[in-house]
Design a protein around this motif. Structure first.
Motif, PDB file in Angstrom:
ATOM      1  N   ARG A  77     -11.458   7.262 -15.660  1.00 34.14           N
ATOM      2  CA  ARG A  77     -12.527   7.457 -15.354  1.00 34.14           C
ATOM      3  C   ARG A  77     -12.914   9.118 -15.956  1.00 34.14           C
ATOM      4  O   ARG A  77     -13.892   9.433 -16.646  1.00 34.14           O
ATOM      5  CB  ARG A  77     -13.337   7.444 -14.068  1.00 34.14           C
ATOM      6  N   ARG A  78     -11.943   9.968 -15.466  1.00 37.02           N
ATOM      7  CA  ARG A  78     -12.153  11.508 -16.024  1.00 37.02           C
ATOM      8  C   ARG A  78     -11.984  11.419 -17.260  1.00 37.02           C
ATOM      9  O   ARG A  78     -12.772  12.578 -18.138  1.00 37.02           O
ATOM     10  CB  ARG A  78     -11.310  12.256 -15.382  1.00 37.02           C
ATOM     11  N   ARG A 117       0.856  -1.299  -0.137  1.00 38.25           N
ATOM     12  CA  ARG A 117      -0.088   0.113   0.096  1.00 38.25           C
ATOM     13  C   ARG A 117       0.868   1.308   0.018  1.00 38.25           C
ATOM     14  O   ARG A 117       0.451   2.145  -0.490  1.00 38.25           O
ATOM     15  CB  ARG A 117      -0.870  -0.053   1.170  1.00 38.25           C
ATOM     16  N   ASN A 118       2.156   1.198   0.618  1.00 30.40           N
ATOM     17  CA  ASN A 118       2.754   2.344   0.789  1.00 30.40           C
ATOM     18  C   ASN A 118       3.971   2.194  -0.210  1.00 30.40           C
ATOM     19  O   ASN A 118       5.170   2.563   0.049  1.00 30.40           O
ATOM     20  CB  ASN A 118       3.434   2.406   2.167  1.00 30.40           C
ATOM     21  N   THR A 119       3.585   2.357  -1.554  1.00 32.12           N
ATOM     22  CA  THR A 119       4.379   2.268  -2.629  1.00 32.12           C
ATOM     23  C   THR A 119       4.203   3.432  -3.823  1.00 32.12           C
ATOM     24  O   THR A 119       2.870   3.496  -4.020  1.00 32.12           O
ATOM     25  CB  THR A 119       4.745   0.764  -3.386  1.00 32.12           C
ATOM     26  N   ASP A 138      -3.603   3.186  -8.151  1.00 31.70           N
ATOM     27  CA  ASP A 138      -4.819   3.942  -7.739  1.00 31.70           C
ATOM     28  C   ASP A 138      -5.267   4.927  -8.250  1.00 31.70           C
ATOM     29  O   ASP A 138      -6.541   5.353  -8.664  1.00 31.70           O
ATOM     30  CB  ASP A 138      -4.601   4.103  -6.146  1.00 31.70           C
ATOM     31  N   CYS A 139      -4.240   5.851  -8.928  1.00 29.36           N
ATOM     32  CA  CYS A 139      -4.721   6.887  -9.811  1.00 29.36           C
ATOM     33  C   CYS A 139      -5.251   6.892 -11.093  1.00 29.36           C
ATOM     34  O   CYS A 139      -6.071   7.571 -11.931  1.00 29.36           O
ATOM     35  CB  CYS A 139      -3.528   7.942  -9.904  1.00 29.36           C
TER      36      CYS A 139
END
Length: 687
Positions: free
Chosen positions: A349-350, A333-335, A342-343
């Motif tokens: 979507r945008r 998770r912290n990478t 995640d982005c």
């Protein structure tokens, strides 16, 4: 163990032990591997010592002996002490066997199989030049030049030139014969810079290594380190075992304590554990690059010491931070990669939202142009990458289904157009999963179908309403007119002196009044619907007007056994309206309450603000069941009682709506069971 785990001093001591034992393990391992590779455990290190001293001696010769050979040839006494201080000895002789300098001793190991040959010069070079008839003769003269040449050049000269002194003439006797005179063109001039006779010295150098190196040169230092390594070859194995054991134990302890903090339950992440893991690895790589750069630039241990300490710290904390992250379940998770992944959905979507928002607004031609440009850029990228075959396969795999889907959507569109042209107004073109331009066209067709169907329904409803209107008007006019005709005939037959004459006259007056009222309502409804009434808007106090209307209908409400209840909630009650027309609206609504309200019930008159509008609501319970839609109830000649046995023309609500709309207001009714609610909304104004 728990106390040690939470003890800061124990963790610091474990870190120090880990660092020292790790370094000892690396050094002892490197020493053992080096000794074993040269079979030092079998021959006592003889091969290792010979190899390393030989390499050190060769390097020493190139670094410290060869640079002074030329000076040694010219002035041997000046360099004797310097060369004697080195562990690399030389034997310098001329080509005729004369010894220039020698400090080599018998029994010393030779570093070179064959002696080196060197040529040294004394004095300055001389210049010889001459012109020739052509370049070929100049080249031949260059090849026959008898002395050592330092440099030469051939250039064009407009003048004939011959040197007064020619080494070629002295040695071969034909240099002057090569020159020609009287030529008008340019002459090739040969210039040669050469060493005169006796200015060159050729020597041969033999190189040996001292049998017992002494002093502080690189050979002596290498010999001492190699001897120490050979002497400790057995101890290195013991050091390796002990340091490895300490390294494993301290490493296990530090892994166990990773993420724990004294006085805090659970896993606590430090700032180093919270930074992205890739950033930590980049910092580690940067330190390694700094060490490599400093080592290559300066080559001194003290210059790389700070970076080396930082590297040891990062290498030691690397497994600790990995352990802490794994315990806290934050390793992935912290990478930065996780954050990037995640982005991506959000960006996609945008992007999709932008495409969905922009593409439908573009004409079909522009949409096709954008798609063509995107495809062209994709093809250009594949061509530059040399993967045209891959592009061909991708295009066929991707675009073939898209073309098939486009054609299927187009067939649906054509089928819908055909059925619409045939008059099938119940068929709707399905727009699911359609391409945007075709979906727009399908929506247009569905809109046309809905408009045509609504027009047909409205036409049919209009025809039905016309029929009902004629029927209702005929019935409403026929009823009083029949009474008038019948009672007029009775009165004519019996005469005015008949005892029943007053009753006949009363019926005639009542029915004629009813017929008059129906005629007036018809005229007023026609004027209100067509907008032929003159409106004089002004500030009207709705509360006062409502109270006056209730007072006017007080007797009728009492006779109908209906109790009026005021619920005046509005703080602002002045509306922009025509008082005369608004009174007519209130009159019609109160008249309906008296006619159709349930005896023994209440009628509520309510006012409330809706932004900049005032809503006036009339609520009452109907005497008869209201089995009719609200919209239909507002049509002309429609009554709440289907039998049409009550008084009234059925025009009251229609007139009220038309009059309200003439005053820029809205009129609505709602039916909930037997509850009838009529609402009038008018714009508020200042008094």
């Amino acid at each position: 163990m728990k106390k040690l785990q939470d003890n800061l001093a124990a963790r610091i001591a474990a870190s120090v032990i880990l660092t020292v034992s790790f370094l000892l393990t690396l050094l002892s391992t490197a020493g053992i591997v080096l000794l074993a590779s040269y079979q030092a455990y079998n021959d006592g290190g003889a091969q290792l010592r010979t190899s390393y001293l030989h390499a050190a001696g060769v390097q020493e010769y190139y670094d410290h002996v060869e640079p002074v050979l030329e000076g040694l040839v010219h002035e041997p006494q000046s360099y004797q002490n310097y060369l004697n201080s080195l562990n690399v000895h030389v034997d310098v002789k001329t080509t005729d066997g004369t010894t220039v300098f020698s400090n080599a001793k018998e029994g010393e190991t030779s570093l070179l199989e064959d002696p080196f040959s060197y040529t040294f010069t004394t004095g300055e070079t001389k210049l010889w030049k001459n012109t020739f008839s052509d370049a070929e003769k100049a080249q031949r003269a260059l090849e026959r030049f008898p002395y050592q040449i330092e440099d030469y050049e051939i250039e064009a000269s407009p003048f004939e030139y011959s040197t007064s002194y020619s080494p070629i003439d002295e040695s071969l006797g034909d240099a002057l014969d090569e020159t020609l005179s009287g030529l008008e063109s340019y002459y090739p001039m040969l210039k040669i810079w050469y060493y005169p006779e006796g200015s060159l010295t050729e020597v041969e150098v033999g190189v040996t290594l001292a049998a017992a190196p002494i002093g502080n040169d690189s050979v002596a230092v290498t010999a001492r380190w190699i001897d120490l390594l050979i002497a400790m070859r057995v101890w290195l194995i013991l050091i390796l075992v002990l340091s490895a054991a300490c390294c494993v134990a301290s490493f296990a302890f530090r892994l166990r304590t990773a993420g724990h903090k004294r006085g805090t339950a659970g896993i606590t992440l430090r700032w180093l554990d919270r930074m992205p893991f890739e950033a930590y690895l980049l910092a580690l790589a940067a330190v390694v690059l700094i060490i490599v750069f400093l080592a290559s630039a300066k080559g001194e241990l003290w210059s790389i010491a700070p970076a080396a300490v930082l590297l040891c710290f990062l290498l030691q904390t690397l497994p600790m931070t990995i352990a802490a992250r794994c315990k806290a379940h934050t390793m992935w998770r912290n990478t930065l990669l996780r954050r990037l992944l995640d982005c991506i959905p959000g960006v996609l979507r945008r992007l999709a939202a932008v495409i969905r928002r922009v593409m439908p607004k573009l004409p079909l031609v522009w949409t096709a142009l954008v798609c063509w440009l995107a495809l062209s850029l994709l093809e250009l990228g594949f061509l530059m990458a040399g993967a045209y075959a891959v592009l061909w396969i991708v295009e066929k795999v991707v675009f073939t289904p898209l073309v098939v889907l486009f054609l299927l959507d187009l067939r649906r569109l054509l089928d819908g157009s055909k059925r619409l042209a045939e008059g099938d107004l119940d068929h709707s073109v399905a727009t699911d999963h359609m391409f945007s331009p075709l979906r727009r066209q399908a929506n247009y067709l569905n809109g046309i179908r809905d408009g045509m169907r609504n027009a047909v329904e409205e036409r049919m409803q209009s025809e039905r309403m016309k029929t009902e209107l004629i029927t209702n008007v005929s019935h409403d006019i026929k009823t009083p007119l029949t009474s008038i005709v019948n009672y007029a005939g009775l009165l004519q037959r019996d005469g005015l002196s008949s005892p029943d004459a007053p009753e006949y006259l009363e019926v005639l007056v009542r029915q004629s009044t009813r017929l008059k009222k129906l005629t007036e309502d018809l005229i007023e409804a026609s004027k209100a619907a067509t907008g032929n009434l003159t409106v004089h808007p002004e500030a009207v106090d709705a509360h006062v007007l409502l109270g006056q209307a209730e007072a006017e209908y007080a007797d009728r409400l009492q006779n109908a056994k209906i109790e009026p209840v005021f619920d005046l909630r509005a703080q602002r009650f002045c509306v922009q309206a025509d008082g005369r027309l608004l009174w007519r609206v209130f009159d019609n609504l109160l008249s309906n309450i008296c006619k159709y309200g349930l005896p023994g019930s209440r009628a509520y008159l309510r006012t409330e603000e809706r932004g900049e509008l005032l809503r006036i609501t009339f609520l009452n319970i109907s005497r008869d069941a209201l089995n009719i839609p609200a919209e239909e109830l507002m049509e002309r000649f429609v009554r709440g009682d289907a039998s049409r046995s009550t008084e009234g023309s059925g025009l009251g609500l229609s007139i009220a709506r038309s009059l309200t709309e003439l005053q820029s207001g809205t009129f609505t009714i709602a039916i909930e069971g037997d509850l009838f609610k009529a609402s009038v909304e008018l714009p508020l104004t200042e008094e």
